[in-house]
Write a protein that holds these residues in place. Structure first.
Motif, PDB file in Angstrom:
ATOM      1  N   ALA A 168       0.827  -1.216   0.000  1.00 52.21           N
ATOM      2  CA  ALA A 168       0.000   0.000   0.000  1.00 52.21           C
ATOM      3  C   ALA A 168       0.855   1.257   0.000  1.00 52.21           C
ATOM      4  CB  ALA A 168      -0.937  -0.010   1.212  1.00 52.21           C
ATOM      5  N   THR A 171       2.314   1.795  -3.560  1.00 55.13           N
ATOM      6  CA  THR A 171       1.369   2.328  -4.543  1.00 55.13           C
ATOM      7  C   THR A 171       0.896   3.735  -4.202  1.00 55.13           C
ATOM      8  OG1 THR A 171      -0.440   1.184  -3.385  1.00 55.13           O
ATOM      9  CG2 THR A 171       0.575   0.040  -5.236  1.00 55.13           C
ATOM     10  N   ASP A 172       0.610   3.986  -2.935  1.00 51.87           N
ATOM     11  CA  ASP A 172       0.035   5.263  -2.531  1.00 51.87           C
ATOM     12  C   ASP A 172       1.079   6.371  -2.425  1.00 51.87           C
ATOM     13  OD1 ASP A 172      -1.940   7.097  -1.497  1.00 51.87           O
ATOM     14  OD2 ASP A 172      -1.146   6.714   0.506  1.00 51.87           O
ATOM     15  N   LYS A 235       1.838  12.046   3.001  1.00 55.61           N
ATOM     16  CA  LYS A 235       1.005  10.867   2.740  1.00 55.61           C
ATOM     17  C   LYS A 235       1.291   9.750   3.731  1.00 55.61           C
ATOM     18  CE  LYS A 235      -0.104  11.210  -2.189  1.00 55.61           C
ATOM     19  NZ  LYS A 235       0.033  10.541  -3.507  1.00 55.61           N
ATOM     20  N   ASN A 239      -2.009   8.930   5.673  1.00 51.69           N
ATOM     21  CA  ASN A 239      -2.665   7.737   5.137  1.00 51.69           C
ATOM     22  C   ASN A 239      -2.191   6.435   5.776  1.00 51.69           C
ATOM     23  OD1 ASN A 239      -3.735   9.658   3.467  1.00 51.69           O
ATOM     24  ND2 ASN A 239      -2.718   8.946   1.597  1.00 51.69           N
ATOM     25  N   HIS A 240      -0.995   6.467   6.403  1.00 51.82           N
ATOM     26  CA  HIS A 240      -0.411   5.217   6.900  1.00 51.82           C
ATOM     27  C   HIS A 240       0.050   5.295   8.356  1.00 51.82           C
ATOM     28  CE1 HIS A 240      -0.468   3.733   2.750  1.00 51.82           C
ATOM     29  NE2 HIS A 240      -0.102   4.969   2.424  1.00 51.82           N
TER      30      HIS A 240
END
Length: 309
Positions: A168, A171-172, A235, A239-240
């Motif tokens: 993930a 890709t992100d 990000k 996001n993580h």
């Protein structure tokens, strides 16, 4: 997206002279930069790469004379792959026999022909046959014809307990897309010419790795510039739930670091300013280069570094 992909891979080796000989003579890579470990300036930091020292071609080493051997396992980079012309694997197998290099046989992996081998300190490596790679520029070394020469990094294989969260992030944050699956192996790709491939092998319950000689210390991913890097850091956090270190100036790129969910140390390195920042392109790797804060200690550092002649 062509600015994304792997920037460099950094590994740990044994004696410096043997490390230098193997990568410049047996593999025919260019010594792009000869500097020191900024945190341990009595240790060299060698950067090997293509003729221009481009991001995506670079494998670097910290060579420690008496390092204990490492062990591949969960939470490590299992293998680092170089790209060569598709028809060159036969040459390389013969060359490895002549040079006494430990190697396997040519195998098929996700549709590609792959020749595995190890360096003198146990680093797991491979050559991947790439269609039309012979048209790419090559560094010329005696004993390795230009049509067979290594063209740069192809990528890495990461061995983790469960690769979903790592995938993930690829890709992100780093601009990869999932390209193929084969059993427990998942391949991620970018459009970069070199350093475009990350394979993630999920092997829950396998032995954990141990850092040492032959181990990859970290994998660095490319950011075009500071703004691109800052967006990746944002990000990661939003996001993580992952925080990076503060930015560190490595003279040839600016870096931040973090542990990905599988335990492997990742770096985000800017393409700027590049390896010609303190040395003319035609003279890359010729002289010992030190960061400004270590320059006053040059005489002492040079006296402590291992002999290379």
């Amino acid at each position: 997206m062509r600015h994304h992909g792997i920037h460099h891979v950094t590994a740990i080796a044994g004696p410096a002279r043997r490390n230098l000989d193997f990568y410049t003579r047996a593999l025919g890579l260019r010594l792009v930069k000869k500097t020191v470990n900024f945190d341990d300036p009595g240790t060299y930091h060698f950067y090997f790469g293509d003729s221009l020292g481009q991001p995506g071609s670079i494998l670097t080493f910290f060579p420690w004379e008496h390092v204990a051997p490492g062990r591949n396992g969960i939470g490590t980079t299992q293998e680092t792959a170089f790209r060569v012309p598709e028809g060159s694997l036969g040459f390389w197998m013969h060359h490895f026999i002549e040079q006494g290099v430990e190697h396997g046989t040519v195998e098929k992996r996700l549709g590609q022909s792959v020749l595995t081998f190890k360096d003198p300190h146990g680093t797991s490596l491979s050559l991947v046959g790439i269609p039309n790679a012979e048209t790419e520029e090559a560094w010329n070394v005696d004993g390795i014809p230009a049509e067979h020469a290594i063209r740069g990094l192809e990528g890495v294989t990461l061995l983790v307990d469960n690769g979903e969260r790592t995938g993930a992030i690829l890709t992100d944050v780093f601009g990869f897309t999932e390209a193929a699956r084969e059993g427990s192996l998942v391949r991620y790709k970018t459009e970069a010419l070199m350093g475009s491939t990350v394979d993630i092998r999920s092997a829950g319950g396998f032995l954990p790795g141990r850092m040492g000689g032959g181990s990859v210390h970290h994998v660095a991913f490319r950011a075009k510039d500071d703004a691109d890097q800052a967006e990746m850091v944002k990000k990661l956090a939003e996001n993580h739930g992952l925080q990076t270190t503060e930015q560190k100036d490595r003279n040839y790129f600016r870096s931040v670091y973090f542990r990905e969910p599988g335990g492997i140390l990742f770096e985000i390195a800017t393409d700027e300013p590049g390896f010609a920042a303190d040395e003319a392109q035609e003279r890359l790797g010729n002289e010992l280069k030190l960061p400004a804060f270590l320059e006053p200690r040059r005489s002492d550092i040079e006296a402590r570094l291992p002999e290379l002649a």
